[in-house]
Design an enzyme around this catalytic site. Structure first.
Site, PDB file in Angstrom:
ATOM      1  N   LYS A  58      -0.764 -12.465   2.498  1.00 52.76           N
ATOM      2  CA  LYS A  58      -1.707 -11.347   2.432  1.00 52.76           C
ATOM      3  C   LYS A  58      -2.478 -11.375   1.120  1.00 52.76           C
ATOM      4  O   LYS A  58      -3.698 -11.153   1.097  1.00 52.76           O
ATOM      5  CB  LYS A  58      -0.961 -10.022   2.592  1.00 52.76           C
ATOM      6  CG  LYS A  58      -1.873  -8.792   2.562  1.00 52.76           C
ATOM      7  CD  LYS A  58      -1.114  -7.525   2.915  1.00 52.76           C
ATOM      8  CE  LYS A  58      -0.184  -7.089   1.819  1.00 52.76           C
ATOM      9  NZ  LYS A  58       0.430  -5.761   2.112  1.00 52.76           N
TER      10      LYS A  58
ATOM     11  N   GLU B 190       3.779 -11.247   2.452  1.00 55.38           N
ATOM     12  CA  GLU B 190       3.110 -10.594   1.326  1.00 55.38           C
ATOM     13  C   GLU B 190       2.309 -11.602   0.504  1.00 55.38           C
ATOM     14  O   GLU B 190       1.208 -11.299   0.026  1.00 55.38           O
ATOM     15  CB  GLU B 190       4.133  -9.880   0.438  1.00 55.38           C
ATOM     16  CG  GLU B 190       4.830  -8.721   1.108  1.00 55.38           C
ATOM     17  CD  GLU B 190       3.863  -7.603   1.471  1.00 55.38           C
ATOM     18  OE1 GLU B 190       2.963  -7.302   0.660  1.00 55.38           O
ATOM     19  OE2 GLU B 190       4.011  -7.030   2.571  1.00 55.38           O
TER      20      GLU B 190
ATOM     21  N   HIS C 201      15.769  -0.879  -1.371  1.00 54.05           N
ATOM     22  CA  HIS C 201      16.734  -1.638  -0.568  1.00 54.05           C
ATOM     23  C   HIS C 201      18.059  -1.779  -1.313  1.00 54.05           C
ATOM     24  O   HIS C 201      19.137  -1.627  -0.713  1.00 54.05           O
ATOM     25  CB  HIS C 201      16.177  -3.021  -0.238  1.00 54.05           C
ATOM     26  CG  HIS C 201      15.151  -3.006   0.858  1.00 54.05           C
ATOM     27  ND1 HIS C 201      15.406  -2.509   2.104  1.00 54.05           N
ATOM     28  CD2 HIS C 201      13.855  -3.433   0.873  1.00 54.05           C
ATOM     29  CE1 HIS C 201      14.317  -2.633   2.873  1.00 54.05           C
ATOM     30  NE2 HIS C 201      13.361  -3.182   2.134  1.00 54.05           N
TER      31      HIS C 201
ATOM     32  N   LEU D 273      13.149  -9.260  -6.580  1.00 51.25           N
ATOM     33  CA  LEU D 273      12.632  -9.125  -7.945  1.00 51.25           C
ATOM     34  C   LEU D 273      13.110  -7.840  -8.591  1.00 51.25           C
ATOM     35  O   LEU D 273      13.490  -7.820  -9.756  1.00 51.25           O
ATOM     36  CB  LEU D 273      11.099  -9.165  -7.946  1.00 51.25           C
ATOM     37  CG  LEU D 273      10.476  -9.119  -9.347  1.00 51.25           C
ATOM     38  CD1 LEU D 273      10.644 -10.446 -10.060  1.00 51.25           C
ATOM     39  CD2 LEU D 273       9.000  -8.727  -9.277  1.00 51.25           C
ATOM     40  N   VAL D 274      13.106  -6.736  -7.819  1.00 52.92           N
ATOM     41  CA  VAL D 274      13.480  -5.433  -8.362  1.00 52.92           C
ATOM     42  C   VAL D 274      14.748  -4.929  -7.696  1.00 52.92           C
ATOM     43  O   VAL D 274      15.098  -5.347  -6.586  1.00 52.92           O
ATOM     44  CB  VAL D 274      12.339  -4.395  -8.153  1.00 52.92           C
ATOM     45  CG1 VAL D 274      11.047  -4.873  -8.806  1.00 52.92           C
ATOM     46  CG2 VAL D 274      12.117  -4.105  -6.672  1.00 52.92           C
TER      47      VAL D 274
ATOM     48  N   GLY E 180       0.821  -1.210   0.000  1.00 49.18           N
ATOM     49  CA  GLY E 180       0.000   0.000   0.000  1.00 49.18           C
ATOM     50  C   GLY E 180       0.852   1.256   0.000  1.00 49.18           C
ATOM     51  O   GLY E 180       0.478   2.264  -0.616  1.00 49.18           O
TER      52      GLY E 180
ATOM     53  N   GLU F 154      16.216  -7.741   6.753  1.00 46.79           N
ATOM     54  CA  GLU F 154      15.305  -7.776   7.908  1.00 46.79           C
ATOM     55  C   GLU F 154      15.097  -9.193   8.435  1.00 46.79           C
ATOM     56  O   GLU F 154      14.035  -9.511   8.950  1.00 46.79           O
ATOM     57  CB  GLU F 154      13.954  -7.172   7.517  1.00 46.79           C
ATOM     58  CG  GLU F 154      14.039  -5.718   7.088  1.00 46.79           C
ATOM     59  CD  GLU F 154      12.694  -5.143   6.685  1.00 46.79           C
ATOM     60  OE1 GLU F 154      11.662  -5.827   6.912  1.00 46.79           O
ATOM     61  OE2 GLU F 154      12.649  -4.020   6.158  1.00 46.79           O
TER      62      GLU F 154
ATOM     63  N   HIS G 147      15.474  -9.743   1.203  1.00 48.32           N
ATOM     64  CA  HIS G 147      14.713  -8.824   2.055  1.00 48.32           C
ATOM     65  C   HIS G 147      14.683  -9.313   3.494  1.00 48.32           C
ATOM     66  O   HIS G 147      14.971  -8.569   4.433  1.00 48.32           O
ATOM     67  CB  HIS G 147      13.284  -8.668   1.522  1.00 48.32           C
ATOM     68  CG  HIS G 147      12.498  -7.608   2.234  1.00 48.32           C
ATOM     69  ND1 HIS G 147      11.882  -7.812   3.457  1.00 48.32           N
ATOM     70  CD2 HIS G 147      12.247  -6.329   1.902  1.00 48.32           C
ATOM     71  CE1 HIS G 147      11.273  -6.703   3.842  1.00 48.32           C
ATOM     72  NE2 HIS G 147      11.482  -5.781   2.912  1.00 48.32           N
TER      73      HIS G 147
END
Length: 487
Positions: free
Chosen positions: A92, A89, A207, A202-203, A45, A174, A144
């Site tokens: 979710k 994610e 980060h 992925l991208v 979001g 993290e 990540h």
């Protein structure tokens, strides 16, 4: 049935890496599944809000994307996650999809790392794709990380990578392992003198550009302070073609779960003799739920006559195939036939479409076949004996030998430009212009080597070993073979 693929990503606010990774993956999905509309949704979001405020770019979240698809009448949706693993994610996303399962047919493709084979494939892809390491250099990948138990995927990924190259390490921003853990292991290997950093995401977004390669307290800064020369490679996993292929393969499983069991078969029934049907054609006709018969608006249904022994008791449907040169009229008829077939396939029915000779040779069926295929349905061509092969056999002669070329010409159209091509020639469906063709061959001294068969394999068959013996017009299913000359 309206079908869509919803590609769900965490997202990024960096336009360049968005195009190189997320958009590139979506494009790969669109190319692999041309009958499916590909849409985009982000699970973050914060990223969605920032893109809207900064760029005026509206990206749907999962619920918004599903609402939009439902409002537009999509009934089958394959959701493909571009997340790295089954983490927060991904879960979710699954929760957001749940309310729609009662109203639409949904299937979800797995994230990048799901089965053991995925780890193997990713390791091979990365090591082949990344810049080559120097002999005293190690690669540190930045994941990540998460508090979710799926974080163990990073340790497994490192293990699989190190089976291939023991100078590859995985750390996370993290989660575990942290950069400190990797540094302690590097300290035990004095032969490693320098490092390469690259994101295992992925991208190559925030980060990668700040936490990994930024100017303040980044991994690059920390490792340089520890005495290592460092080079950072800012490329996301989505830029790797083999990684995109893995997402496409995971999506295949979701697409296949939604693909109706129905299948269209274009069945070649040969030129006229029922004994020339192949064993496969007979089997398909016997197994079919519905048999589609081409209808040229004449009383003759030649293909049905040939196959009648094998379609007894079947549901027969007639597809209008007008024999006119108005492309708009013809295409509208083919479109209607394709719609009727797709409606049957949606019901899970097996549909056999009869076609004379072989479906791939000047066949009406292939136009309908292509329309059904573009809609994403399963199709198969069942070859039949071509009329020119049957005619040559009936005449007890070859079509071509040694290095002789063979030219197949639709004689009902303007073929003048092809008459002088040095090749043995077949003129198909020559009935309407048979006498003109005879004269044209005579003018070129090709008549002596020409022969003709009318209605090959049918009850009213006529055979002319010498085409020059024909004195009167013939029927539509007339075929001329001209050998020799122009050499």
């Amino acid at each position: 049935m309206k079908k869509a693929i919803l590609a769900v990503s965490f997202g990024t606010t960096y336009p360049d890496t968005l195009e190189q990774t997320i958009a590139a993956t979506e494009q790969a999905l669109a190319a692999a599944y041309p009958g499916w509309e590909v849409r985009r949704a982000f699970t973050s979001g914060m990223i969605i809000r920032k893109l809207l405020k900064r760029d005026g770019l509206q990206i749907d979240n999962v619920a918004q994307a599903m609402d939009r698809l439902e409002a537009e009448g999509f009934t089958h949706v394959a959701v493909q996650s571009t997340h790295v693993m089954h983490g927060e994610e991904y879960e979710k996303m699954l929760a957001q999809l749940e309310p729609y399962r009662l109203r639409m047919r949904l299937s979800v493709g797995m994230p990048l790392l799901h089965a053991e084979s995925d780890y193997e494939a990713v390791a091979d892809a990365l090591l082949a794709w990344m810049p080559k390491l120097d002999e005293n250099e190690a690669l540190v990948l930045m994941g990540h990380g998460t508090a979710h138990f799926a974080n163990s995927a990073y340790a497994q990924m490192e293990h699989v990578l190190q089976e291939r190259c023991d100078r590859v390490y995985v750390a996370t921003v993290e989660g575990y392992p942290e950069l400190d853990s990797v540094q302690r292991r590097l300290a035990k290997r004095p032969e490693i003198q320098k490092l390469m950093l690259s994101p295992f995401m992925l991208v190559a977004g925030d980060h990668a550009r700040n936490d990994m390669a930024g100017s303040e307290d980044s991994w690059e800064v920390q490792l340089k302070a520890a005495g290592y020369p460092v080079r950072s490679v800012l490329q996301g996993l989505g830029q790797c073609p083999k990684v995109r292929e893995l997402f496409v393969e995971h999506c295949r499983q979701a697409v296949e779960a939604l693909t109706p069991a129905g299948k269209l078969f274009g069945v070649g029934v040969g030129p006229g003799d029922p004994e020339l049907l192949t064993l496969k054609a007979v089997r398909i006709l016997r197994e079919a739920d519905v048999v589609m018969v081409p209808d040229t608006c004449s009383s003759d249904k030649t293909a049905l006559t040939i196959a009648k022994e094998y379609v007894s008791g079947k549901e027969l449907l007639f597809a209008k195939t007008p024999m006119v040169r108005d492309r708009a009229v013809v295409d509208a008829a083919y479109e209607q036939a394709a719609e009727r077939i797709c409606a049957l396939l949606d019901q899970g029915k097996q549909v056999a479409f009869l076609t004379l000779g072989d479906p791939t040779v000047y066949s009406t069926y292939m136009y309908i076949h292509e329309k059904v295929l573009r809609r994403g349905y399963a199709v198969e061509v069942v070859p039949g004996v071509p009329s020119f092969c049957a005619a040559a056999a009936r005449l007890n002669q070859s079509l071509c030998q040694g290095q002789e070329p063979l030219l197949v010409i639709p004689a009902s159209h303007d073929s003048q430009a092809l008459l002088d091509v040095p090749a043995n020639k077949v003129f198909m469906k020559a009935g309407r212009s048979i006498l003109e063709l005879k004269q044209a061959l005579s003018d070129r001294n090709l008549l002596e080597g020409a022969s003709m068969v009318e209605n090959c394999g049918m009850a009213n068959e006529r055979v002319y070993p010498r085409f020059e013996d024909l004195k009167e017009p013939s029927g539509y299913f007339s075929l001329v073979i001209s050998k020799g000359g122009n050499s």
